[in-house]
Write a protein that holds these residues in place. Structure first.
Motif, short mmCIF file in Angstrom:
data_model
loop_
_atom_site.label_atom_id
_atom_site.label_comp_id
_atom_site.label_asym_id
_atom_site.label_seq_id
_atom_site.Cartn_x
_atom_site.Cartn_y
_atom_site.Cartn_z
N PRO A 8 0.10 -11.59 -78.13
CA PRO A 8 -0.77 -12.46 -77.32
C PRO A 8 -1.06 -13.78 -78.02
O PRO A 8 -1.17 -13.84 -79.24
CB PRO A 8 -2.04 -11.63 -77.16
N LYS A 9 -1.16 -14.83 -77.21
CA LYS A 9 -1.53 -16.15 -77.70
C LYS A 9 -3.02 -16.34 -77.46
O LYS A 9 -3.54 -15.97 -76.41
CB LYS A 9 -0.80 -17.25 -76.93
N TYR A 10 -3.68 -16.91 -78.43
CA TYR A 10 -5.09 -17.25 -78.30
C TYR A 10 -5.18 -18.77 -78.31
O TYR A 10 -5.00 -19.40 -79.34
CB TYR A 10 -5.90 -16.66 -79.47
N LYS A 11 -5.41 -19.35 -77.13
CA LYS A 11 -5.51 -20.80 -77.02
C LYS A 11 -6.73 -21.30 -77.77
O LYS A 11 -7.74 -20.61 -77.86
CB LYS A 11 -5.60 -21.24 -75.56
N SER A 12 -6.63 -22.52 -78.28
CA SER A 12 -7.74 -23.11 -79.02
C SER A 12 -8.81 -23.64 -78.08
O SER A 12 -8.51 -24.19 -77.03
CB SER A 12 -7.23 -24.25 -79.90
N LYS A 13 -10.04 -23.45 -78.49
CA LYS A 13 -11.18 -24.03 -77.77
C LYS A 13 -11.17 -25.54 -78.07
O LYS A 13 -10.94 -25.95 -79.20
CB LYS A 13 -12.46 -23.39 -78.30
N ILE A 14 -11.41 -26.35 -77.05
CA ILE A 14 -11.43 -27.80 -77.24
C ILE A 14 -12.89 -28.24 -77.30
O ILE A 14 -13.64 -28.05 -76.35
CB ILE A 14 -10.67 -28.52 -76.13
N GLY A 15 -13.28 -28.79 -78.42
CA GLY A 15 -14.66 -29.21 -78.62
C GLY A 15 -14.82 -30.72 -78.55
O GLY A 15 -13.93 -31.45 -78.13
N ILE A 16 -15.95 -31.19 -79.00
CA ILE A 16 -16.31 -32.61 -78.96
C ILE A 16 -15.39 -33.46 -79.84
O ILE A 16 -15.29 -34.67 -79.64
CB ILE A 16 -17.80 -32.80 -79.34
N ILE A 17 -14.70 -32.83 -80.78
CA ILE A 17 -13.80 -33.57 -81.68
C ILE A 17 -12.74 -34.33 -80.89
O ILE A 17 -12.44 -35.48 -81.18
CB ILE A 17 -13.09 -32.61 -82.65
N VAL A 18 -12.17 -33.68 -79.88
CA VAL A 18 -11.06 -34.26 -79.14
C VAL A 18 -11.43 -35.57 -78.45
O VAL A 18 -10.77 -36.60 -78.67
CB VAL A 18 -10.46 -33.23 -78.16
N PRO A 19 -12.48 -35.62 -77.63
CA PRO A 19 -12.82 -36.91 -77.01
C PRO A 19 -13.24 -37.98 -78.03
O PRO A 19 -12.98 -39.16 -77.83
CB PRO A 19 -13.97 -36.58 -76.05
N TYR A 69 -2.51 -23.09 -80.58
CA TYR A 69 -2.80 -21.69 -80.27
C TYR A 69 -2.56 -20.86 -81.52
O TYR A 69 -1.97 -21.33 -82.50
CB TYR A 69 -1.96 -21.18 -79.09
N TYR A 70 -3.01 -19.62 -81.46
CA TYR A 70 -2.93 -18.72 -82.60
C TYR A 70 -2.30 -17.41 -82.13
O TYR A 70 -2.52 -16.97 -81.01
CB TYR A 70 -4.32 -18.46 -83.18
N VAL A 71 -1.52 -16.80 -83.02
CA VAL A 71 -0.83 -15.54 -82.70
C VAL A 71 -1.09 -14.55 -83.82
O VAL A 71 -0.93 -14.88 -85.00
CB VAL A 71 0.69 -15.77 -82.54
N LEU A 72 -1.50 -13.34 -83.44
CA LEU A 72 -1.67 -12.26 -84.41
C LEU A 72 -0.45 -11.36 -84.31
O LEU A 72 -0.16 -10.79 -83.27
CB LEU A 72 -2.94 -11.45 -84.09
N THR A 73 0.29 -11.27 -85.41
CA THR A 73 1.49 -10.44 -85.46
C THR A 73 1.19 -9.24 -86.36
O THR A 73 0.14 -9.19 -86.99
CB THR A 73 2.69 -11.23 -86.03
N PRO A 74 2.10 -8.30 -86.48
CA PRO A 74 1.85 -7.15 -87.36
C PRO A 74 1.69 -7.52 -88.84
O PRO A 74 1.06 -6.79 -89.59
CB PRO A 74 3.08 -6.27 -87.17
N ASP A 75 2.24 -8.65 -89.26
CA ASP A 75 2.17 -9.01 -90.69
C ASP A 75 1.18 -10.12 -91.01
O ASP A 75 0.83 -10.32 -92.18
CB ASP A 75 3.55 -9.39 -91.22
N GLY A 76 0.73 -10.89 -90.01
CA GLY A 76 -0.19 -11.97 -90.32
C GLY A 76 -0.58 -12.80 -89.12
O GLY A 76 -0.27 -12.47 -87.98
#
Length: 148
Positions: A8-19, A69-76
């Motif tokens: 599964p992919k975990y999309k990043s939350k977009i905060g005030i930094i981006v604007p 995005y972030y991905v959790l695999t079996p090794d890391g």
């Protein structure tokens, strides 16, 4: 670095930094074009060059915003953001904490999870939209990894 799409992919939350970054880049372009010439060295070529540098920064930042995005695999854990990729092995993780931080990293929000590693200079900051699910799955993977 490619990771199978089985995880599964975990999309990043977009905060005030981006604007804020987009605003700063836009102000940079305005300054280049609206501040009056102070010397002969301020030529049209310099303005165009400055605009091109900022435009390149906008393109790279936009690429990062839409592809973080972030991905959790079996090794890391794998973190992807535009042209940047980072991997942290579960065996290298020493501490996980939630913190508000705006340091430059592969996170698009100040609301982060900071993953510390055995290598003191290496830490991974992530800001998944669904932080609770990410932490739950990360803890599950860490338990599984340690029990192997």
């Amino acid at each position: 670095m490619k990771v199978k799409h089985d995880f599964p992919k975990y999309k990043s939350k977009i905060g005030i930094i981006v604007p804020v970054v987009y605003l700063a880049l836009a102000v940079g372009i305005l300054i280049i074009w609206l501040v009056p010439n102070m010397s002969i060295k301020d030529t049209l070529g310099m303005k165009i060059a400055g605009t091109c540098v900022i435009a390149l920064a906008i393109i790279l930042f936009t690429w990062a915003v839409f592809s973080t995005y972030y991905v959790l695999t079996p090794d890391g854990i794998y973190a992807f953001s535009g042209p940047f990729t980072m991997r942290v092995k579960y065996s290298d993780i020493t501490k996980i904490e939630e913190r508000k931080s705006c340091l430059s990293s592969l996170a698009l929000s100040c609301d982060r999870i900071i993953i510390h590693t055995k290598k003191s200079f290496l830490r991974l900051d992530v800001s998944p939209k669904d932080k609770e699910k990410f932490l739950e799955d990360l803890n599950e993977n860490l338990k599984y990894f340690k029990n192997r």
